[in-house]
Write a protein that holds these residues in place. Structure first.
Motif, PDB file in Angstrom:
ATOM      1  N   VAL A 255     115.955 -36.769 -51.895  1.00  0.00           N
ATOM      2  CA  VAL A 255     116.097 -37.116 -50.471  1.00  0.00           C
ATOM      3  C   VAL A 255     115.027 -36.372 -49.673  1.00  0.00           C
ATOM      4  N   GLY A 256     114.765 -35.131 -50.099  1.00  0.00           N
ATOM      5  CA  GLY A 256     113.704 -34.357 -49.459  1.00  0.00           C
ATOM      6  C   GLY A 256     114.234 -33.273 -48.542  1.00  0.00           C
ATOM      7  N   TYR A 257     113.314 -32.456 -48.065  1.00  0.00           N
ATOM      8  CA  TYR A 257     113.690 -31.297 -47.241  1.00  0.00           C
ATOM      9  C   TYR A 257     114.079 -31.696 -45.831  1.00  0.00           C
ATOM     10  N   ASP A 258     113.414 -32.707 -45.264  1.00  0.00           N
ATOM     11  CA  ASP A 258     113.766 -33.072 -43.892  1.00  0.00           C
ATOM     12  C   ASP A 258     114.777 -34.221 -43.941  1.00  0.00           C
ATOM     13  N   ILE A 259     116.016 -33.851 -44.250  1.00  0.00           N
ATOM     14  CA  ILE A 259     117.091 -34.841 -44.375  1.00  0.00           C
ATOM     15  C   ILE A 259     117.208 -35.641 -43.061  1.00  0.00           C
ATOM     16  N   GLY A 260     117.225 -36.960 -43.183  1.00  0.00           N
ATOM     17  CA  GLY A 260     117.444 -37.801 -42.000  1.00  0.00           C
ATOM     18  C   GLY A 260     116.237 -37.934 -41.090  1.00  0.00           C
ATOM     19  N   CYS A 261     115.088 -37.406 -41.500  1.00  0.00           N
ATOM     20  CA  CYS A 261     113.882 -37.576 -40.686  1.00  0.00           C
ATOM     21  C   CYS A 261     113.718 -39.073 -40.396  1.00  0.00           C
ATOM     22  N   GLY A 262     113.254 -39.403 -39.202  1.00  0.00           N
ATOM     23  CA  GLY A 262     113.124 -40.815 -38.879  1.00  0.00           C
ATOM     24  C   GLY A 262     112.382 -41.037 -37.582  1.00  0.00           C
ATOM     25  N   VAL A 263     112.340 -42.289 -37.193  1.00  0.00           N
ATOM     26  CA  VAL A 263     111.614 -42.678 -35.978  1.00  0.00           C
ATOM     27  C   VAL A 263     112.558 -43.428 -35.035  1.00  0.00           C
ATOM     28  N   ARG A 264     112.479 -43.080 -33.772  1.00  0.00           N
ATOM     29  CA  ARG A 264     113.204 -43.802 -32.729  1.00  0.00           C
ATOM     30  C   ARG A 264     112.182 -44.356 -31.755  1.00  0.00           C
ATOM     31  N   THR A 265     112.287 -45.634 -31.447  1.00  0.00           N
ATOM     32  CA  THR A 265     111.353 -46.231 -30.477  1.00  0.00           C
ATOM     33  C   THR A 265     112.114 -46.729 -29.257  1.00  0.00           C
ATOM     34  N   LEU A 266     111.632 -46.283 -28.093  1.00  0.00           N
ATOM     35  CA  LEU A 266     112.200 -46.685 -26.803  1.00  0.00           C
ATOM     36  C   LEU A 266     111.215 -47.619 -26.117  1.00  0.00           C
ATOM     37  N   LEU A 267     111.727 -48.513 -25.285  1.00  0.00           N
ATOM     38  CA  LEU A 267     110.868 -49.453 -24.563  1.00  0.00           C
ATOM     39  C   LEU A 267     111.021 -49.233 -23.068  1.00  0.00           C
ATOM     40  N   THR A 268     109.903 -49.291 -22.365  1.00  0.00           N
ATOM     41  CA  THR A 268     109.951 -49.065 -20.918  1.00  0.00           C
ATOM     42  C   THR A 268     109.479 -50.309 -20.171  1.00  0.00           C
TER      43      THR A 268
ATOM     44  N   ILE B  58     107.755 -45.755 -26.342  1.00  0.00           N
ATOM     45  CA  ILE B  58     107.816 -44.315 -26.623  1.00  0.00           C
ATOM     46  C   ILE B  58     108.383 -44.159 -28.027  1.00  0.00           C
ATOM     47  N   SER B  59     107.668 -43.453 -28.900  1.00  0.00           N
ATOM     48  CA  SER B  59     108.212 -43.244 -30.252  1.00  0.00           C
ATOM     49  C   SER B  59     108.396 -41.761 -30.526  1.00  0.00           C
ATOM     50  N   ILE B  60     109.531 -41.461 -31.145  1.00  0.00           N
ATOM     51  CA  ILE B  60     109.901 -40.078 -31.457  1.00  0.00           C
ATOM     52  C   ILE B  60     110.056 -39.967 -32.970  1.00  0.00           C
TER      53      ILE B  60
ATOM     54  N   THR C 271     118.993 -36.417 -28.476  1.00  0.00           N
ATOM     55  CA  THR C 271     118.790 -35.374 -27.468  1.00  0.00           C
ATOM     56  C   THR C 271     117.350 -35.416 -26.945  1.00  0.00           C
ATOM     57  N   ILE C 272     116.397 -35.565 -27.865  1.00  0.00           N
ATOM     58  CA  ILE C 272     114.990 -35.649 -27.446  1.00  0.00           C
ATOM     59  C   ILE C 272     114.794 -36.885 -26.556  1.00  0.00           C
ATOM     60  N   ALA C 273     115.380 -38.015 -26.967  1.00  0.00           N
ATOM     61  CA  ALA C 273     115.242 -39.248 -26.182  1.00  0.00           C
ATOM     62  C   ALA C 273     115.785 -39.043 -24.768  1.00  0.00           C
ATOM     63  N   HIS C 274     116.888 -38.316 -24.673  1.00  0.00           N
ATOM     64  CA  HIS C 274     117.483 -38.051 -23.357  1.00  0.00           C
ATOM     65  C   HIS C 274     116.519 -37.241 -22.478  1.00  0.00           C
ATOM     66  N   MET C 275     115.888 -36.226 -23.068  1.00  0.00           N
ATOM     67  CA  MET C 275     114.954 -35.398 -22.293  1.00  0.00           C
ATOM     68  C   MET C 275     113.716 -36.203 -21.896  1.00  0.00           C
TER      69      MET C 275
ATOM     70  N   ILE D 143     114.468 -47.491 -19.253  1.00  0.00           N
ATOM     71  CA  ILE D 143     114.062 -47.177 -20.626  1.00  0.00           C
ATOM     72  C   ILE D 143     115.212 -47.531 -21.562  1.00  0.00           C
ATOM     73  N   THR D 144     114.977 -48.509 -22.420  1.00  0.00           N
ATOM     74  CA  THR D 144     116.010 -48.932 -23.364  1.00  0.00           C
ATOM     75  C   THR D 144     115.581 -48.534 -24.777  1.00  0.00           C
ATOM     76  N   GLN D 145     116.525 -48.598 -25.681  1.00  0.00           N
ATOM     77  CA  GLN D 145     116.191 -48.221 -27.054  1.00  0.00           C
ATOM     78  C   GLN D 145     116.029 -49.455 -27.927  1.00  0.00           C
ATOM     79  N   LEU D 146     114.895 -49.539 -28.627  1.00  0.00           N
ATOM     80  CA  LEU D 146     114.728 -50.626 -29.595  1.00  0.00           C
ATOM     81  C   LEU D 146     115.531 -50.316 -30.854  1.00  0.00           C
ATOM     82  N   TYR D 147     115.241 -49.184 -31.453  1.00  0.00           N
ATOM     83  CA  TYR D 147     115.933 -48.858 -32.705  1.00  0.00           C
ATOM     84  C   TYR D 147     115.629 -47.427 -33.120  1.00  0.00           C
ATOM     85  N   ASP D 148     116.485 -46.900 -33.980  1.00  0.00           N
ATOM     86  CA  ASP D 148     116.279 -45.593 -34.601  1.00  0.00           C
ATOM     87  C   ASP D 148     116.574 -45.764 -36.069  1.00  0.00           C
TER      88      ASP D 148
END
Ligand code: 5GP
Ligand code: MN
Ligand code: MN
Length: 473
Positions: free
Chosen positions: A91-104, A230-232, A296-300, A314-319
């Motif tokens: 699975v790796g060291y950064d469990i659950g690492c991923g990308v979230r994309t928001l649309l503005t 916006i991508s996180i 939390t990052i998306a909120h900030m 700002i809406t969320q496309l997907y995470d």
């Protein structure tokens, strides 16, 4: 030994079982991508294909490169029964690492005009880098709740909308997590880290949609040309890393008799063992930690944009996560089997009509979020029918071409900053040295990797994004 993949079809290669291998390895790659695949990656793939209970074939994505244990860009499923295993290194060291994309809905011209100001505001608001510490202080009870509830915890505490959860894999909460299986040390590491980006390849990027490639899917996703997105990219921070460290060690110490691990980095536990079950529950807690972190990052990020552009939406496309292990059903040699599918540096890719896909994206297939690099494009894809051949998985990025050390040697931090500035990309970083390790030259050509993935039919292109602002750790 000199193992060479055999070409099966356009962009498809196979390594037939030799030696200890129990199943073949199926590689999704072009001629050019195969030619830059190093021997260590091939070795790691064949090692994964040698593990007990491995089912079907081990899958290798076009963005693959070597990692710890499994390569990054590797998918491997193991039988749920007695013979199956689970591997923390898989699975790796950064469990659950991923990308979230928001649309503005912010006009691109306004973002161009205020680029420096936006970059500075985001850089101040979102803690990043090795030393960046959280604005939130959490007590032990809150940490436990986060590990069980994931992004839902953040939303419940005013950091986001219900809609965000609907637009997140697993609705933002992975079921079956158990904080009791997470060490005190791992839990404590979340105290100062929720809502922090981390360092290295993690990023917060403001992007512009520079082309649409599937009009219907883009409309369904809410994407249009010249839109600002916006991508996180971040993961489970120190907590996930500590869970991985704890369980890799425990798995190395507790290998069942007669089952030597082919490699210490690939230590595993039988799925039915106490250790296997405990890791599964801890790994799910790690995934929830990553989901809560991105929420939390998306909120900030939203708060920062609302301050600068008070009327923006700002809406969320997907995470979507790309370091996971899921219990799934797959058809193997004509039989439906319950498998534990490890995806390391690969995203799940459920096409339209798949039973596990919710109603929201049934018309298009699941969104697949692909990073490129801070100086090149990123892509939004949707899963397609051909993903049946990749155990319903797709690539998660461009993939590394150079190691961090090689990149440091070839890339002067100063000239990188200048080149990005010249290209109109505003970069903010706490460490120009670390930035050089992530230079565009360290990554494969994301357009070619994406073309290759889509040519195999696992996904379809929806939109190409270009970076305008990149916040790095
Ligand atoms: P990983 O999850 O394997 O650490 O990284 C995923 C992918 O993110 C990499 O394969 C790479 O293509 C991409 N990536 C790394 N840095 C950046 C960045 O600053 N911006 C974008 N858009 N993508 C990046
Ligand atoms: Mn990560
Ligand atoms: Mn990642």
């Amino acid at each position: 030994q000199n193992i060479r993949p055999v070409r099966k079809a356009e962009n498809r290669w196979r390594i037939y079982p030799v030696g200890t291998m129990r199943v073949p390895v199926d590689i999704f790659a072009s001629e050019a991508l195969i030619s830059v695949m190093d021997t260590e990656t091939i070795h790691q793939l064949t090692t994964a294909a040698s593990l007990p209970g491995v089912a079907g074939s081990v899958i290798c994505m076009p963005d693959a490169h070597s990692g710890y244990g499994f390569p990054i860009g590797c998918v491997a499923g193991f039988c749920a029964g007695k013979e199956g295993i689970i591997s923390a290194g898989g699975v790796g060291y950064d469990i659950g690492c991923g990308v979230r994309t928001l649309l503005t809905d912010i006009p691109a011209a306004e973002v161009y005009a205020r680029r420096g100001e936006i970059a500075d505001a985001l850089f101040r608001a979102i803690p990043a880098g090795l030393k960046g510490s959280s604005h939130l202080s959490l007590n032990a009870e809150e940490i436990k709740q986060i590990l069980h509830e994931g992004a839902a915890w953040a939303v419940r505490n005013g950091m986001g909308e219900k809609e965000d959860l609907w637009h997140t894999e697993e609705n933002g909460c992975v079921a079956g997590a158990d904080a009791a299986q997470v060490s005190t040390e791992a839990r404590q590491r979340l105290t100062g880290q929720l809502g922090t980006l981390g360092s290295g390849n993690h990023y917060l990027e403001i992007q512009i949609v520079d082309s649409i490639h599937d009009t219907a899917a883009a409309a369904h996703f809410g994407l249009a040309e010249n839109q600002i997105a916006i991508s996180i990219h971040s993961g489970s921070r120190g907590t996930g890393h500590q869970i991985a460290t704890d369980y890799i060690k425990a798995m190395q110490n507790a290998l069942p008799d007669g089952h030597p691990a082919p490699d210490p980095s690939l230590a595993y536990a039988p799925l039915t063992s106490d250790l296997g079950r405990r890791y599964l529950a801890a790994m799910k807690a790690g995934r929830n930690c990553a989901l809560a972190n991105r929420q939390t990052i998306a909120h900030m990020v939203r708060k920062t944009f609302l301050r600068l552009f008070p009327s923006c939406r700002i809406t969320q496309l997907y995470d979507v996560s790309h370091n996971t292990c899921n219990e799934e059903h797959h058809v193997i040699e004509g039989q439906s089997r319950r498998l534990f599918v490890h995806r390391k540096g690969a995203t799940r890719a459920l096409p339209s009509g798949h039973a596990a896909l919710g109603p929201l994206f049934d018309a298009t297939g699941q969104p697949v979020l692909v990073g490129g690099s801070m100086g090149t494009a990123s892509w939004i894809l949707c899963a397609a029918r051909g993903a049946e051949a990749s155990m319903y998985s797709a690539n998660h990025g461009a993939g590394r071409l150079l190691s961090r050390a090689q990149a440091r040697k070839r890339q002067q931090p100063r000239s990188l900053m200048d080149a990005l500035k010249h290209a109109g990309i505003s970069v903010r970083t706490h460490s120009p040295q670390l930035l050089a390790e992530e230079a565009p030259l360290a990554y494969k050509d994301v357009d070619h990797v994406t073309d290759t993935a889509c040519a195999t039919g696992i996904a379809r292109k929806v939109a190409r994004l270009r970076p305008l602002i990149c916040i790095k750790g």
